[in-house]
Design an enzyme around this catalytic site. Structure first.
Site, short mmCIF file in Angstrom:
data_model
loop_
_atom_site.label_atom_id
_atom_site.label_comp_id
_atom_site.label_asym_id
_atom_site.label_seq_id
_atom_site.Cartn_x
_atom_site.Cartn_y
_atom_site.Cartn_z
N LEU A 511 0.71 -1.21 0.06
CA LEU A 511 -0.05 -0.18 -0.16
C LEU A 511 0.82 1.23 0.04
O LEU A 511 0.35 2.23 -0.37
CB LEU A 511 -1.01 0.04 1.26
CG LEU A 511 -1.99 -1.15 1.16
CD1 LEU A 511 -2.58 -1.21 2.61
CD2 LEU A 511 -2.94 -0.81 0.15
N GLY A 512 2.19 1.08 0.50
CA GLY A 512 2.91 2.31 0.50
C GLY A 512 4.23 2.12 1.47
O GLY A 512 4.69 0.97 1.72
N GLU A 513 4.95 3.04 1.15
CA GLU A 513 6.11 3.20 2.08
C GLU A 513 6.42 4.38 2.61
O GLU A 513 6.28 5.36 2.35
CB GLU A 513 7.43 2.79 0.88
CG GLU A 513 8.63 2.85 1.46
CD GLU A 513 9.75 2.24 0.66
OE1 GLU A 513 9.28 2.02 -0.48
OE2 GLU A 513 10.93 1.96 1.09
N GLY A 514 7.04 4.29 3.85
CA GLY A 514 7.47 5.54 4.61
C GLY A 514 9.07 5.26 5.02
O GLY A 514 9.23 4.26 4.75
N ALA A 515 9.46 6.16 5.66
CA ALA A 515 10.93 6.24 6.10
C ALA A 515 11.11 4.91 6.98
O ALA A 515 11.82 4.30 7.14
CB ALA A 515 11.21 7.55 6.86
N GLY A 517 9.59 2.06 6.78
CA GLY A 517 9.43 0.85 6.11
C GLY A 517 8.20 0.70 5.31
O GLY A 517 7.78 1.80 4.82
N LYS A 518 7.43 -0.40 5.08
CA LYS A 518 6.42 -0.58 4.24
C LYS A 518 5.07 -0.84 4.95
O LYS A 518 5.00 -1.55 5.87
CB LYS A 518 6.72 -1.57 3.36
CG LYS A 518 8.04 -1.05 2.31
CD LYS A 518 7.78 -1.92 1.21
CE LYS A 518 9.13 -1.47 0.30
NZ LYS A 518 9.10 -2.07 -1.10
N ASP A 645 -0.18 17.07 14.78
CA ASP A 645 -0.44 16.94 13.27
C ASP A 645 -1.72 16.52 12.60
O ASP A 645 -1.63 15.54 11.94
CB ASP A 645 0.88 15.98 12.74
CG ASP A 645 1.17 15.93 11.42
OD1 ASP A 645 0.65 17.00 10.68
OD2 ASP A 645 1.92 15.34 10.76
#
Ligand SMILES: *[C@@H]1O[C@H](CO)[C@@H](O)[C@H](O)[C@H]1NC(C)=O
Ligand SMILES: *[C@@H]1O[C@H](CO)[C@@H](O)[C@H](O)[C@H]1NC(C)=O
Ligand SMILES: *[C@@H]1O[C@H](CO)[C@@H](O)[C@H](O)[C@H]1NC(C)=O
Ligand SMILES: *[C@@H]1O[C@H](CO)[C@@H](O)[C@H](O)[C@H]1NC(C)=O
Ligand SMILES: *[C@@H]1O[C@H](CO)[C@@H](O)[C@H](O)[C@H]1NC(C)=O
Ligand SMILES: *[C@@H]1O[C@H](CO)[C@@H](O)[C@H](O)[C@H]1NC(C)=O
Ligand SMILES: *[C@@H]1O[C@H](CO)[C@@H](O)[C@H](O)[C@H]1NC(C)=O
Ligand SMILES: *[C@@H]1O[C@H](CO)[C@@H](O)[C@H](O)[C@H]1NC(C)=O
Ligand SMILES: *[C@@H]1O[C@H](CO)[C@@H](O)[C@H](O)[C@H]1NC(C)=O
Ligand SMILES: *[C@@H]1O[C@H](CO)[C@@H](O)[C@H](O)[C@H]1NC(C)=O
Ligand SMILES: *[C@@H]1O[C@H](CO)[C@@H](O)[C@H](O)[C@H]1NC(C)=O
Length: 791
Positions: A511-515, A517-518, A645
């Site tokens: 579904l996606g990736e961030g800093a 992991g995934k 946030d």
């Protein structure tokens, strides 16, 4: 004549006002005040060329100089900055036609009461004049002054308000009473003909002039980077021809001017030729990340080319996720600049993009390859998945490999899913958690050993935020909350966290990736007793250092405590083997920002595959969304959590328009333009922050309220970025100066006043979240009547 000399009368206060640099170039008999030079002492000047380096002078006044007879370009050449010129009561007889060629900024000229008998329009017409004073000059009543008559009629440079006269045989005649025969502007005409030609053709254009006094005439041809050959010929005194050979497309939309002038003034006529040429692709570049990804292209052609796109050789359908937009159509050329936009592409969008253009004269195409993301699976995701998650795989399972091979900056992602991570608020979470756990001994408080020194904690902050805490660790220390946290290690209760077996988790799709992991969509077996399998979102962590493991553990314990119907549900962790996994509720429609944007006024009705469709959101639906977020915020506020946030990108949408607070921790990667990077890792969502958070990094329940107001604004603008028209720095300026976001077009006053209640400059004056929630609930039940706001 130019000496470093201070005028004798200058032993006065005025002297002190002199700009030091000017003194040395100020002639003896003039006075210089900053950028003003005055020469009033009678009969001391016979030429203005006495001035040397006077480049910064903007105002020059010369009076009572009977020996000053003429003014030329050379005299004036040093006064490049001059704006105001007064030459009055002098012997000035002649001002040359080019006198002010070097003084393009002049706006006010006063040449009254001199000895001028004639004057040319060529001296003045190129200047941005607001005022030209000509009174008191003994002009001769000839055709020379006709232009003054004409310009007075237009009140050009304020000439119309002056009483002007001329002299004919010692008789003074007012200019308005003067008639001069055989003295008028030239007539210009370009002979009409078919100006549509093919590229490479030859063309001759004729221009006729007529008039008394006899005018001159010439062609003014635009400078193009063209290979066209140009010839001018005078076929007779009153007719000239322009021959163009091998005409290039560069002439399109450019003026070709026939310019004629005589003593009375200039007159011109222009034509444009229409050069037909085949469609071409001037450029097509690789996609660049903007708010959406953009493939910049430039196409050209006349007639305007038609356009189509292919993806890996097949037609690319345009929709609200993939679309083209013209960025710029130039005024003076036929080329068209645009973008093919892709909204959050994933690896399925990797491939060759081909642009095809055509018009009646020809066609062209160009291809560019673009890769947005690595495919996390080496197999077709629709097929059964040969993934082993069992730790017995020697720590080398397919899953691990896929996680580790992808190092690319990724952007991300795709649709729908959700899980909650409360990045910024986690310190506070700890506090609360402690209290809770402290009271309920069933959590088995035993964590003293887990808590490490400060370094670990800083690390954990980053980790929880998945790479980007709004506060650096140093700032976190200033917060005052951290020491508390450290002193209360018993907050962590391992026992509250549910553990899920690896073999029960079957990843399906990235579904996606961030800093950090995934994130994958996965099937999870035996999650609840009554459900054999369920769809979940799993977050797989990239690194598994000892520190990372501890942080992971702590985060899981915190998340376990947060249980609310409008906060994304956390199911548990999977820690047998690698990677470490967190399991969250799957929220089908993905993040709220994207959801809003795809349900705005231009949204087509998208079938999401499940037969569930929303067209454009209506007022009631928007209010429902807002109410649910408010409800989640009431819960957080009751625990004294500060979110820090809150934004639509950090909320998730499930079926039946259920909205929950929580995100993948990827928004800082996907929505990086929503953040302002200060120093290395700190990224601040400044567009959502109140002045006190921007100025003093103060985050409180009240600052969350401000953000909630911005969230409302986002909802009613269908996901626009706040202050989208401004850069980050400009946005900071606006917010700190107290400017408010404008009322969205579709927003009833009742709701805008809630937003304004959130945006009070003084934190204490802001509405509180309970009130807001109540108001919104009431509005959902009885939506305000609004007339034509929603079109
Ligand atoms: C003119 O102005 C510029 C900057 O405003 C300054 O650097 C320069 O020295 C000035 N020149 C003279 C002759 O005063
Ligand atoms: C020039 O003169 C006009 C009108 O007298 C005045 O408004 C303006 O301030 C002057 N400008 C300068 C640079 O002296
Ligand atoms: C033009 O200059 C003269 C001399 O300085 C002055 O008397 C006159 O008022 C000025 N005219 C205008 C319109 O400023
Ligand atoms: C010029 O004259 C018009 C009407 O006679 C007047 O309204 C205007 O203010 C005058 N302009 C100046 C600069 O004196
Ligand atoms: C002008 O010339 C073009 C090409 O030579 C031709 O296609 C067009 O029909 C002509 N237009 C007129 C009005 O004659
Ligand atoms: C244009 O003129 C050049 C030179 O006279 C000639 O060689 C060429 O054939 C002409 N082209 C056309 C399309 O008439
Ligand atoms: C003719 O051509 C000459 C130079 O070739 C130019 O000076 C003159 O202005 C042109 N026009 C007329 C109308 O003579
Ligand atoms: C062509 O001339 C017209 C009228 O003078 C002007 O408005 C236009 O801006 C000019 N176009 C270009 C490309 O110079
Ligand atoms: C894209 O184009 C390149 C070069 O023509 C080709 O080697 C490659 O196989 C193409 N990729 C796809 C997915 O069609
Ligand atoms: C066309 O106009 C733009 C501004 O509108 C200018 O920057 C550019 O130089 C012009 N191009 C040409 C070929 O004159
Ligand atoms: C682990 O994976 C690497 C890279 O794919 C491979 O070279 C290695 O042999 C694997 N180790 C085991 C134990 O499977």
């Amino acid at each position: 004549m130019l000496r470093g000399f201070v005028h004798p009368t200058c032993w006065t206060l005025l002297c002190l006002l002199l700009i030091p640099g000017m003194v040395s170039s100020c002639p003896d008999f003039c006075r210089c005040y900053g950028t003003l030079v005055q020469c009033l002492e009678p009969n001391t000047i016979f030429s203005i060329s006495i001035f040397g380096e006077v480049e910064n002078i903007t105002e020059l006044v010369i009076e009572n100089q009977k020996d000053l007879m003429s003014l030329t370009r050379d005299d004036m050449r040093n006064f490049r900055e001059l704006k105001n010129l007064t030459i009055s009561s002098t012997g000035l007889e002649l001002i040359s036609e080019d006198a002010f060629e070097m003084n393009p900024r002049m706006t006010h000229i006063n040449i009254s009461s001199n000895a001028l008998t004639s004057l040319s329009w060529r001296t003045f017409l190129h200047l941005p004049l607001q005022e030209l004073i000509l009174t008191g000059n003994p002009f001769h009543c000839t055709c020379d002054v006709r232009w003054i008559q004409l310009m007075r009629e237009n009140d050009w440079a304020d000439l119309g308000n002056q009483s002007l006269s001329c002299w004919a045989d010692s008789v003074e005649i007012m200019l308005e009473d003067l008639y001069i025969s055989q003295c008028d502007l030239p007539q210009v005409s370009i002979v009409r003909q078919n100006l549509t030609v093919l590229e490479g053709a030859n063309l001759t254009i004729m221009c006729n002039v007529a008039g008394q006094p006899t005018p001159t005439v010439r062609w003014v041809v635009p400078e193009t980077e063209s290979y066209t050959e140009i010839e001018q010929t005078n076929t007779s005194e009153v007719e000239i021809a322009l021959h163009l050979f091998n005409i290039s497309p560069g002439f399109n939309k450019r003026n070709i001017t026939c310019r004629s002038e005589n003593i009375v003034g200039p007159r011109e006529e222009h034509v444009q030729i229409n050069v037909l040429f085949p469609a071409t692709v001037v450029s097509l570049e690789e996609a660049i990340p903007q708010h959406h990804y953009c493939f910049p292209y430039t196409v050209d052609g006349n007639p305007k080319p038609e356009m189509r796109w292919q993806f890996n050789g097949r037609n690319l359908e345009m929709n609200s996720y993939i679309f083209t937009k013209t960025v710029e159509e130039s005024e003076n050329a036929t080329s068209i600049h645009g973008c093919l936009y892709l909204n959050k592409p994933t690896h399925v969008n990797n491939g060759n993009y081909t642009i095809l253009v055509w018009n009646m004269l020809g066609s062209a195409s160009e291809t560019v390859y673009s890769k947005f993301m690595d495919n996390p699976f080496s197999f077709n995701p629709e097929e059964p998945i040969p993934v082993s998650l069992s730790p017995e795989g020697g720590g080398n399972s397919t899953f691990v490999n896929t996680v580790e091979t992808v190092e690319e900056h990724t952007f991300g992602v795709s649709v729908a899913v959700g899980l909650a991570v409360f990045a910024c608020l986690f310190i506070l979470v700890m506090l609360i958690l402690l209290n809770k756990c402290g009271r309920h001994s069933k959590f088995g408080i035993n964590r003293a050993a887990v808590l490490a020194q400060e370094d670990d904690l800083a690390m954990s902050l980053h980790f929880m935020n998945f790479g980007s805490s709004p506060l650096t660790s140093a700032e976190g220390k200033l917060d005052g909350t951290k020491p508390n946290f450290i002193e209360n290690p018993q907050y962590f209760c391992d026992a509250c966290v549910q553990h899920i077996k690896r073999r029960d988790i079957l990843p399906k799709w990235e579904l996606g990736e961030g800093a950090f992991g995934k994130v994958y969509l996965a099937e999870c077996y035996n999650l609840t007793p009554d459900n054999e399998k369920a769809l979940v979102a799993v977050k797989a962590l990239k690194e598994a250092t000892e520190n990372a493991r501890q942080d992971f553990q702590r985060e899981a314990e915190l998340l376990t405590v947060l249980q609310h119907e409008h906060i994304v549900k956390f199911y548990g962790v999977c820690t047998d083997g690698e990677p470490l996994i967190m399991v969250f509720e799957y929220m089908k429609h993905g993040d709220l920002n994207r959801f809003l944007r795809s349900h705005g006024p231009d949204a087509k009705i998208l079938d999401n595959g499940n037969g569930q469709t929303y067209g454009q959101l209506n007022l009631t639906q928007m209010l429902q969304i807002a109410t649910q977020i408010a409800s989640g915020m009431v819960y957080l506020a009751s625990l004294h959590f500060v979110h820090r946030d809150l934004a639509t990108r950090n909320c998730l949408v499930g079926t039946n328009l259920v909205v929950k607070i929580g995100d993948f921790g990827m928004s800082r990667d996907i929505y990086s333009t929503d953040y302002y990077r200060v120093g290395g890792r700190t990224m601040l969502p400044i567009r959502w922050m109140p002045p006190e958070s921007i100025l003093y990094r103060k985050f409180t329940t009240e600052s969350d309220i401000w953000s909630f107001g911005v969230v409302l604004w986002e909802i009613f603008t269908y996901g626009k970025q706040p202050w989208y028209q401004l850069s980050n720095t400009e946005a900071i300026e606006c917010i700190t100066q107290g400017r408010e976001l404008e009322r969205p077009r579709t927003c009833p006053n009742e709701i805008y006043s809630i937003m304004q209640g959130c945006w009070q400059r003084e934190p204490q004056q802001r509405l509180n979240i309970k009130e807001i929630h109540k108001k919104l609930q009431a509005l959902v039940k009885a939506p305000p009547v609004y007339l034509d706001i929603l079109e």
